[in-house]
Design a protein around this motif. Structure first.
Motif, mmCIF file in Angstrom:
data_model
loop_
_atom_site.group_PDB
_atom_site.id
_atom_site.type_symbol
_atom_site.label_atom_id
_atom_site.label_comp_id
_atom_site.label_asym_id
_atom_site.label_seq_id
_atom_site.Cartn_x
_atom_site.Cartn_y
_atom_site.Cartn_z
ATOM 1 N N TYR A 1 17.331 34.625 42.435
ATOM 2 C CA TYR A 1 17.144 35.735 41.500
ATOM 3 C C TYR A 1 18.256 35.749 40.449
ATOM 4 C CZ TYR A 1 16.693 40.641 40.013
ATOM 5 O OH TYR A 1 16.554 41.792 39.275
ATOM 6 N N ILE A 2 19.503 35.627 40.892
ATOM 7 C CA ILE A 2 20.635 35.625 39.962
ATOM 8 C C ILE A 2 20.618 34.371 39.093
ATOM 9 C CG2 ILE A 2 23.151 35.625 39.816
ATOM 10 C CD1 ILE A 2 23.113 37.108 42.548
ATOM 11 N N GLY A 3 20.290 33.222 39.709
ATOM 12 C CA GLY A 3 20.282 31.964 38.973
ATOM 13 C C GLY A 3 19.269 31.948 37.843
ATOM 14 N N LEU A 4 18.114 32.561 38.044
ATOM 15 C CA LEU A 4 17.106 32.613 36.981
ATOM 16 C C LEU A 4 17.613 33.399 35.778
ATOM 17 C CD1 LEU A 4 13.796 33.116 38.999
ATOM 18 C CD2 LEU A 4 14.463 31.116 37.658
ATOM 19 N N TYR A 5 18.272 34.506 36.038
ATOM 20 C CA TYR A 5 18.846 35.281 34.932
ATOM 21 C C TYR A 5 19.898 34.472 34.188
ATOM 22 C CZ TYR A 5 16.705 39.871 35.747
ATOM 23 O OH TYR A 5 15.825 40.913 35.832
ATOM 24 N N LEU A 6 20.827 33.877 34.933
ATOM 25 C CA LEU A 6 21.891 33.114 34.288
ATOM 26 C C LEU A 6 21.347 31.920 33.511
ATOM 27 C CD1 LEU A 6 24.718 33.130 36.981
ATOM 28 C CD2 LEU A 6 24.791 34.153 34.711
ATOM 29 N N PHE A 7 20.356 31.243 34.074
ATOM 30 C CA PHE A 7 19.791 30.063 33.421
ATOM 31 C C PHE A 7 19.195 30.407 32.059
ATOM 32 C CE2 PHE A 7 16.079 27.309 32.690
ATOM 33 C CZ PHE A 7 16.718 26.074 32.611
ATOM 34 N N HIS A 8 18.431 31.486 32.004
ATOM 35 C CA HIS A 8 17.764 31.835 30.751
ATOM 36 C C HIS A 8 18.715 32.488 29.750
ATOM 37 C CE1 HIS A 8 14.246 31.276 33.388
ATOM 38 N NE2 HIS A 8 13.607 30.981 32.280
ATOM 39 N N ILE A 9 19.611 33.354 30.234
ATOM 40 C CA ILE A 9 20.556 33.997 29.311
ATOM 41 C C ILE A 9 21.520 32.969 28.733
ATOM 42 C CG2 ILE A 9 22.407 35.682 29.138
ATOM 43 C CD1 ILE A 9 20.965 37.305 31.302
ATOM 44 N N ALA A 10 22.073 32.105 29.593
ATOM 45 C CA ALA A 10 22.982 31.070 29.102
ATOM 46 C C ALA A 10 22.259 30.078 28.204
ATOM 47 C CB ALA A 10 23.621 30.344 30.294
#
Length: 335
Positions: free
Chosen positions: A160-169
């Protein structure tokens, strides 16, 4: 709401113009104080007055009226605190729509999502927004340890956290900040509605209409995300004149990058829809399985509404639990 003209002047601190230009940031800090107050036991009792509805009255169930307890409310002086907090929330939502939707002309002119790409130079507010987003989601990793997350939940939380970081970054590093900002605001608006619905549900389990509205907006949000992404990568950037990879200018508008980014967005939206459909099906099955039990419970309660004589001597020839009042018990006792 109206489209307003932006000013490049830097007004004096705490002046009228300064407050007008930065009112969203000021109000956000005020609202954050109340939300942070919920996290500490000392201030939670005071903060909950601002966040949740007050003056709750629970009416117990009775055989004549209802088989379930009913939660009702009346008004009081504490309602002013709740009104004040949600006034701050309304100001924040208004400012977000004004700043990032109306003033940027993303609705009236969607070409601003890809026009003048690469968007290597961004204003202070947008850069600060992305820095806060990345900092928040990176902080979620050590929080898994600090909050003593269960082992079976760690992998799900990391995904869940990785998906947010992947797209925001990805939006930040590939200079797709305009598109990323619109998609994040859209996504967070739907998530905000979901958490507000949970808040009302926790106060009273009968408040479930918010989840129905959230379900509709969730599907529409996924659809709008796909439409904006396809327009940006399939039509806007694909027809741009400069399609050469250039790290110095921050231009990543090449076919491989466009396909990869669009594919990642589509896969993420499909994954979210798959989880959403499974959740709705599981919820529907649980609701269907609970209906026979509720019908049985109502049938039992209806049978329980008998006369006093029937309750004492039994119903339909059966002996009640109060065995001392039954004729058979008296006969046994005399023998």
């Amino acid at each position: 709401m109206a489209i307003r003209k932006k000013s490049n002047k830097n007004p004096p601190v705490l002046s009228h113009e300064f407050i007008v230009q930065n009112h969203a940031d000021i109000v956000s800090c005020m609202a954050m104080i109340f939300l942070l107050g919920l996290m500490f036991e000392i201030t939670a009792k005071a903060a909950v007055i601002f966040v949740t509805l007050q003056y709750n009255v629970t009416i117990p169930a009775t055989e004549e009226q209802s088989a379930e307890t009913i939660s009702l409310y009346h008004y009081g002086i504490k309602d002013l605190a709740t009104i004040f907090f949600y006034m701050l929330v309304a100001i924040i939502i208004h400012a977000i729509i004004q700043e990032y939707v109306l003033d940027e002309n993303y609705i009236s002119d969607p070409t601003s999502l890809w026009r003048d790409y690469p968007h290597a130079l961004i204003p202070f507010q947008m850069k600060f927004f992305y820095i806060l987003q990345l900092a928040y989601w990176f902080h979620a990793f050590p929080e898994l340890y600090f909050q003593k997350t269960k082992k079976e939940d760690i992998f799900r939380q990391i995904v869940y956290i990785g998906l947010y970081l992947f797209h925001i970054a990805g939006a930040y590093l590939l200079n797709l900040t305009h598109l990323g900002l619109v998609l994040l605001v859209l996504h967070y608006f739907v998530e905000f509605l979901f958490h507000i619905s949970r808040l009302f549900y926790f106060s009273d389990e009968k408040y479930q209409k918010g989840f129905s509205l959230w379900a509709v907006l969730f599907v529409l949000g996924r659809l709008l995300t796909l439409i904006l992404s396809v327009l940006t990568f399939g039509f806007g950037l694909a027809r741009a004149e400069d399609q050469q990879l250039n790290f110095s200018t921050g231009n990543f508008n090449i076919l491989a990058v466009r396909i990869s980014v669009l594919a990642s967005i589509c896969m993420t939206q499909a994954f979210m829809m798959w989880k959403f459909i499974n959740f709705q099906l599981r919820r529907w099955r649980e609701h269907s399985s609970s209906q026979p039990q509720s019908v049985k419970k109502k049938f039992v309660s209806a049978k329980g509404k008998a006369s006093r004589k029937e309750r004492e001597n039994g119903i339909n020839g059966t002996v009640t639990s109060n065995g001392a009042d039954s004729p058979r018990s008296r006969k046994d006792k005399s023998s």
